[in-house]
Design a protein around this motif. Structure first.
Motif, PDB file in Angstrom:
ATOM      1  N   LEU A   8       0.826  -1.197   0.000  1.00  0.00           N
ATOM      2  CA  LEU A   8       0.000   0.000   0.000  1.00  0.00           C
ATOM      3  C   LEU A   8       0.868   1.259   0.000  1.00  0.00           C
ATOM      4  O   LEU A   8       0.591   2.222  -0.725  1.00  0.00           O
ATOM      5  CB  LEU A   8      -0.927   0.005   1.216  1.00  0.00           C
ATOM      6  CG  LEU A   8      -2.118  -0.948   1.164  1.00  0.00           C
ATOM      7  CD1 LEU A   8      -2.834  -0.966   2.506  1.00  0.00           C
ATOM      8  CD2 LEU A   8      -3.087  -0.549   0.055  1.00  0.00           C
ATOM      9  N   ILE A  12       0.964   4.182  -2.895  1.00  0.00           N
ATOM     10  CA  ILE A  12       0.765   5.613  -2.640  1.00  0.00           C
ATOM     11  C   ILE A  12       1.948   6.415  -3.165  1.00  0.00           C
ATOM     12  O   ILE A  12       1.783   7.454  -3.820  1.00  0.00           O
ATOM     13  CB  ILE A  12       0.561   5.862  -1.132  1.00  0.00           C
ATOM     14  CG1 ILE A  12      -0.777   5.283  -0.678  1.00  0.00           C
ATOM     15  CG2 ILE A  12       0.637   7.362  -0.821  1.00  0.00           C
ATOM     16  CD1 ILE A  12      -0.968   5.281   0.818  1.00  0.00           C
ATOM     17  N   ASP A  13       3.152   5.937  -2.904  1.00  0.00           N
ATOM     18  CA  ASP A  13       4.346   6.640  -3.375  1.00  0.00           C
ATOM     19  C   ASP A  13       4.398   6.695  -4.904  1.00  0.00           C
ATOM     20  O   ASP A  13       4.796   7.707  -5.487  1.00  0.00           O
ATOM     21  CB  ASP A  13       5.607   5.950  -2.838  1.00  0.00           C
ATOM     22  CG  ASP A  13       5.785   6.143  -1.346  1.00  0.00           C
ATOM     23  OD1 ASP A  13       5.102   7.022  -0.778  1.00  0.00           O
ATOM     24  OD2 ASP A  13       6.606   5.413  -0.751  1.00  0.00           O
ATOM     25  N   TRP A  16       1.974   9.237  -6.153  1.00  0.00           N
ATOM     26  CA  TRP A  16       2.518  10.568  -5.849  1.00  0.00           C
ATOM     27  C   TRP A  16       3.574  10.983  -6.869  1.00  0.00           C
ATOM     28  O   TRP A  16       3.538  12.091  -7.408  1.00  0.00           O
ATOM     29  CB  TRP A  16       3.105  10.560  -4.442  1.00  0.00           C
ATOM     30  CG  TRP A  16       3.894  11.778  -4.080  1.00  0.00           C
ATOM     31  CD1 TRP A  16       5.250  11.858  -3.920  1.00  0.00           C
ATOM     32  CD2 TRP A  16       3.383  13.094  -3.826  1.00  0.00           C
ATOM     33  NE1 TRP A  16       5.625  13.135  -3.579  1.00  0.00           N
ATOM     34  CE2 TRP A  16       4.495  13.915  -3.520  1.00  0.00           C
ATOM     35  CE3 TRP A  16       2.118  13.647  -3.829  1.00  0.00           C
ATOM     36  CZ2 TRP A  16       4.360  15.268  -3.228  1.00  0.00           C
ATOM     37  CZ3 TRP A  16       1.979  14.998  -3.530  1.00  0.00           C
ATOM     38  CH2 TRP A  16       3.094  15.793  -3.233  1.00  0.00           C
ATOM     39  N   SER A 230       7.883  10.371  -2.146  1.00  0.00           N
ATOM     40  CA  SER A 230       6.988   9.638  -1.257  1.00  0.00           C
ATOM     41  C   SER A 230       5.807  10.498  -0.867  1.00  0.00           C
ATOM     42  O   SER A 230       5.986  11.610  -0.338  1.00  0.00           O
ATOM     43  CB  SER A 230       7.731   9.181   0.010  1.00  0.00           C
ATOM     44  OG  SER A 230       6.816   8.584   0.922  1.00  0.00           O
ATOM     45  N   GLY A 231       4.612   9.990  -1.094  1.00  0.00           N
ATOM     46  CA  GLY A 231       3.414  10.661  -0.636  1.00  0.00           C
ATOM     47  C   GLY A 231       3.165  10.476   0.843  1.00  0.00           C
ATOM     48  O   GLY A 231       2.250  11.072   1.405  1.00  0.00           O
ATOM     49  N   LEU A 232       3.989   9.651   1.489  1.00  0.00           N
ATOM     50  CA  LEU A 232       3.867   9.417   2.926  1.00  0.00           C
ATOM     51  C   LEU A 232       4.872  10.235   3.733  1.00  0.00           C
ATOM     52  O   LEU A 232       4.869  10.162   4.963  1.00  0.00           O
ATOM     53  CB  LEU A 232       4.066   7.927   3.229  1.00  0.00           C
ATOM     54  CG  LEU A 232       3.033   6.989   2.602  1.00  0.00           C
ATOM     55  CD1 LEU A 232       3.433   5.536   2.827  1.00  0.00           C
ATOM     56  CD2 LEU A 232       1.643   7.258   3.165  1.00  0.00           C
TER      57      LEU A 232
END
Length: 437
Positions: A8, A12-13, A16, A230-232
């Motif tokens: 997951l 997400i990354d 992004w 990274s979107g995190l």
């Protein structure tokens, strides 16, 4: 089967990075509008074609050999030796996103570097040699600088140079390449007089240039936060804020400084002030505080005004201010990291070590870019020629190079924007070698 937390996070990354790559690619539209708006109508289609070439052949050259030079297996800290055509050994690149996503993001950066140069050579460089140059800019010059600074094993990477999203690798490299190109190419006919005074060759559509500025500013939200990969990463919010504040401070400084210095707020310097702030904050957006970002951007907004005037004094004719925006302020942004970085910056008790590394790094990649561009264009000048003739320059490059004007139905003299007699006198002085090469 339920995806794991790791899968997951990787998804997400990946989304992004792809989203940010699209934002950076959209900046090519900004370059096209900005540069077209800043120059004369008779050359505006030609400059858009040059930016389009950055996005097509430039992208293909980065795919064929640029990415391998930049991120292939390291050779002596200078260049990569694998990964050409995105094949072969790329396992050493440790990423949480697919290599294809990372390549797309970096390819958009390569195109941006080439498009910095396109504006500086506007209104007099032939289209065919520009094609050759942009292939080498995106496929060789940018990748070499990028390997030094960003690739594991690059000699500046090993020294600890900090250039988060490319004040050095993209902006200083593009800006000082632009200076070399302008020096080889020479100024536009009629720009400077024998006594050293300057003639204004007016922009044909500043509304278009403002639209380009806003698109570039918008795209920078992919350029800088996207470099986190990274979107995190919770730091992307601060990166976006420092980016935006520097642009606002640069635009404010450009507006107010010209109002104070000349008595009127100069729209072109307002635009270039904001872009200068963006170029300057790109290195340190992840490392400096919001207050520092405002200072960096404000200094950039003043520097760009002073730099444009300086380059005009030395007759380095740059129609869009690319050298001042990207070369001068990309350099300032790299040095500013050495001053304002909250971890290691001089003003935060870190001493001179980081500042010294930053200075060495930006000087090194700038000299590399200037030298390679000077050599490439000098070779093209002596072989195929790089400049249109004086008559073709008078007529306009849209019709001469592409067979059509940007604006149909408009009847204007090709010499509507300058006094005709001095230009014909200049042409006579150049005979018999009327074609500049």
């Amino acid at each position: 089967m339920e995806p794991t937390i790791k899968e997951l996070a990787s998804g997400i990354d990946t989304i992004w990075v792809l989203l940010c790559a699209a934002l950076v690619f959209f900046m090519e539209g900004g370059f096209a509008f900005l540069e077209a708006g800043f120059i004369r109508a008779k050359n505006s289609m030609n400059i858009v074609m040059k930016v389009f070439t950055d996005s097509t052949l430039g992208m293909l050259s980065y795919w064929a050999f640029g990415f391998g030079i930049m991120y292939g297996l390291d050779k002596a800290g200078l260049f990569g030796t694998s990964g050409f055509f995105m094949e072969g050994n790329l396992e050493h690149i440790q990423l949480r996103v697919p290599i294809y996503a990372y390549w797309l993001f970096q390819a958009a950066f390569a195109m941006a570097m080439a498009s910095i140069v396109s504006g500086a050579v506007a209104e007099r460089m032939k289209f065919s040699p520009y094609i050759i140059y942009t292939v080498l800019a995106a496929g060789l010059i940018y990748p070499l600088a990028g390997h030094w600074v960003w690739a594991a094993g690059g000699w500046l990477y090993n020294l600890g140079m900090l250039d988060f999203a490319g004040s050095a690798v993209v902006h200083a490299v593009g800006g000082w390449s632009a200076l070399a190109a302008v020096m080889v190419l020479g100024p536009r006919t009629g720009k400077y007089n024998e006594d050293g005074s300057m003639n204004v060759l007016p922009a044909h559509n500043l509304h278009l240039a403002f639209l380009g500025t806003f698109i570039l500013w918008f795209g920078w939200f992919g350029f800088n936060p996207g470099s986190s990969l990274s979107g995190l990463d919770m730091n992307i919010a601060r990166i976006a804020v420092t980016t935006n504040l520097a642009a606002a401070a640069g635009g404010t400084a450009g507006t107010l400084f010209t109002k104070f210095r000349y008595g009127k707020a100069d729209p072109s310097m307002a635009m270039n002030g904001a872009l200068a702030g963006l170029a300057a904050i790109t290195a340190g957006c992840a490392f400096v505080s919001p207050l520092s970002a405002v200072i960096i951007g404000a200094v950039a907004g003043v520097l760009v005004v002073l730099a444009v005037a300086f380059f005009d004094r030395i007759k380095a004719d740059d129609p869009v201010g690319a050298i001042a925006v990207h070369g001068v302020n990309g350099t300032w942004g790299v040095l500013a990291v050495g001053l304002f970085a909250q971890n290691g910056g001089l003003l935060y008790g870190g001493g001179f070590k980081l500042l010294g590394v930053q200075a060495l790094g930006v000087v090194s990649v700038s000299v590399l870019a200037f030298a390679l561009t000077y050599l490439i264009l000098s070779a093209l000048k002596k072989t195929v020629g790089i400049r249109v003739s004086v008559e073709e320059e008078f007529e306009g490059m849209d019709v001469i190079e592409h067979g059509m004007p940007a604006y149909t139905g408009l009847v204007t003299s090709p010499l509507y924007d300058v006094d005709e007699a001095p230009l014909h006198a200049a042409a006579e002085d150049r005979k018999p070698a009327l074609r500049l090469s």
